[in-house]
Design an enzyme around this catalytic site. Sequence first.
Site, PDB file in Angstrom:
ATOM      1  N   TYR A 156       0.864  -1.191   0.000  1.00  0.00           N
ATOM      2  CA  TYR A 156       0.000   0.000   0.000  1.00  0.00           C
ATOM      3  C   TYR A 156       0.897   1.236   0.000  1.00  0.00           C
ATOM      4  CZ  TYR A 156      -4.523   2.258   0.949  1.00  0.00           C
ATOM      5  OH  TYR A 156      -5.691   2.983   0.869  1.00  0.00           O
ATOM      6  N   LYS A 200      -2.120   4.899  -3.238  1.00  0.00           N
ATOM      7  CA  LYS A 200      -3.112   5.867  -2.777  1.00  0.00           C
ATOM      8  C   LYS A 200      -2.885   7.162  -3.539  1.00  0.00           C
ATOM      9  CE  LYS A 200      -5.802   5.773  -0.063  1.00  0.00           C
ATOM     10  NZ  LYS A 200      -7.245   5.496  -0.247  1.00  0.00           N
ATOM     11  N   ASP A 228      -5.989   4.347  -6.241  1.00  0.00           N
ATOM     12  CA  ASP A 228      -7.209   4.751  -5.533  1.00  0.00           C
ATOM     13  C   ASP A 228      -7.139   6.237  -5.195  1.00  0.00           C
ATOM     14  OD1 ASP A 228      -9.356   5.151  -3.874  1.00  0.00           O
ATOM     15  OD2 ASP A 228      -8.538   3.984  -2.200  1.00  0.00           O
ATOM     16  N   ASN A 276     -14.567   1.390  -2.013  1.00  0.00           N
ATOM     17  CA  ASN A 276     -14.880   1.305  -0.586  1.00  0.00           C
ATOM     18  C   ASN A 276     -15.443   2.654  -0.137  1.00  0.00           C
ATOM     19  OD1 ASN A 276     -12.002   2.407  -0.658  1.00  0.00           O
ATOM     20  ND2 ASN A 276     -12.605   2.778   1.471  1.00  0.00           N
ATOM     21  N   HIS A 327     -10.759  -3.802   2.006  1.00  0.00           N
ATOM     22  CA  HIS A 327     -10.250  -2.474   2.347  1.00  0.00           C
ATOM     23  C   HIS A 327      -9.500  -2.511   3.682  1.00  0.00           C
ATOM     24  CE1 HIS A 327     -11.205   1.380   4.588  1.00  0.00           C
ATOM     25  NE2 HIS A 327     -10.561   1.855   3.549  1.00  0.00           N
ATOM     26  N   ASN A 329      -8.004   0.224   6.877  1.00  0.00           N
ATOM     27  CA  ASN A 329      -7.556   1.454   7.530  1.00  0.00           C
ATOM     28  C   ASN A 329      -6.340   1.078   8.355  1.00  0.00           C
ATOM     29  OD1 ASN A 329     -10.865   2.561   7.801  1.00  0.00           O
ATOM     30  ND2 ASN A 329      -9.263   3.849   6.996  1.00  0.00           N
ATOM     31  N   HIS A 356      -2.380  -1.757   5.876  1.00  0.00           N
ATOM     32  CA  HIS A 356      -1.441  -0.688   6.216  1.00  0.00           C
ATOM     33  C   HIS A 356      -0.279  -1.232   7.049  1.00  0.00           C
ATOM     34  CE1 HIS A 356      -4.833   1.822   5.028  1.00  0.00           C
ATOM     35  NE2 HIS A 356      -4.140   2.919   5.220  1.00  0.00           N
ATOM     36  N   ARG A 409      -9.955  11.263  14.247  1.00  0.00           N
ATOM     37  CA  ARG A 409      -9.152  11.293  13.032  1.00  0.00           C
ATOM     38  C   ARG A 409      -9.462  12.581  12.300  1.00  0.00           C
ATOM     39  NH1 ARG A 409      -8.430   7.040   7.943  1.00  0.00           N
ATOM     40  NH2 ARG A 409      -7.146   8.505   6.776  1.00  0.00           N
TER      41      ARG A 409
HETATM   42 MG   LIG Z   1     -10.270   3.055  -1.180  1.00  0.00          MG
END
Ligand SMILES: [Mg+2]
Length: 429
Positions: A156, A200, A228, A276, A327, A329, A356, A409
């Site tokens: 990623y 990303k 993405d 997502n 997906h 986080n 991640h 966040r």
């Molecule tokens: Mg995404």
Amino acid sequence: MPTSRPPHDLPGRVSRVVVTPVAFRDPPLLNVVGVHQPYVLRAVVQVHADEGLVGLGETYADQAHLDRLEAVAAALPGADVFDLNGLRRVVVEALGASTGGAGASFGGMLEVSSAVDTVAAPFEVALLDLQGKALGRPVSDLLGGAVRERVPYSAYLFYKWAGHPGHGEDDWGEGRTPEQLVAQARRMVTEYGFTAVKLKGGVHEPRHEIETVEALAAEFPGHALRIDPNGAWTVGTSIEVAGRLADVLEYLEDPTPGIEGMALVAERTELPLATNMCVIAFEHLRPAVAADAVQVVLSDHHLWGGLRRSALLGGICETFGLGLSMHSNSHLGISLAAMTHLAAATPNLTYACDTHDPWKTEDVVRPGVLEFRDGSVAVPTGPGLGIELDEDALAALHEQYVTCGQRGREDTAYMRSIVPGFTPNTARW
Ligand SMILES: [Mg+2]
């Protein structure tokens, strides 16, 4: 009349629930809404059963979410650890009483109309962990059995600053140019063995991000590539980029916002569109399927109500001929274990899952299980999730939560504190 009760050597009831917010260090990773803050907040859920076993779950830790978790934690003692439908009822009632059952928002990028699924998820994982520990079977067995021994994950990549301002340069250094992103990918591929690579995007102008993908394709022929941009592009730009990268991408993730916009892009490209963002809850599936807006759905048990609801999502995707990926986080080892069991037991989850993990330098799980080899993680074979909580590490990361000052966040607010006037890039380009 006899009631169905587990045998006396199985844990019957929840005795106590502890929710512990933690913070772990995170590099300045850039995205469409700003930049990752110095710490990621997560909540560790420990569900104690009356025979001394403890089940683990992990989720987000924004303050509003923590309040909801605490409401469920207070209501759960006495619940049957095998009654997952009962858990849902407890969550609905607890949220109704404490928060009005309002929706949930995530980092300014995602919205769902009900918080039930996101709040239920870590408790469901913890109860499955307890059930597995009681039965001496891995969670993947409780989900129907592992169809693969190892679960492939994807590298990623992020555009990033060299370090958080005031903290010096981090281990990864700057990630701005295509050459720097190729170097970042090279390190991840070398250390983890990934054969899928995700970038990303939505950070730089599309031309720059196309050049980065093309540089990755040249450097890693045969690797499955994805980009993405989190909806940073207009429909027209998305169609243009899809045309340009059609031969090098395995899918294009959320090029433009919304089901309608994605459907317009999908009409004009053969490249599968993944999401997502426009499909993150069961309520979004019907309109997305009707509009033929997406070809791959990224599941996420934290959002979709846990492992069994995610398996249900897998079945719906199969029914409608949609591909299934996963997906991520920023997460700790508890979530990685849950993701691995789920992916192992979901036959049609055929894409490498996002993680991640390479960005993480701290954890609450003891090392040994969950090691990456050839880009994949072996499905833990121990009872439950098959991992062990490091109580000292949990205490240290909780202390870090207490002292770090972050309570939510806030990618955009943090970015603006460094780059005044920054605005999120929703379909800007
Ligand atoms: Mg995404």
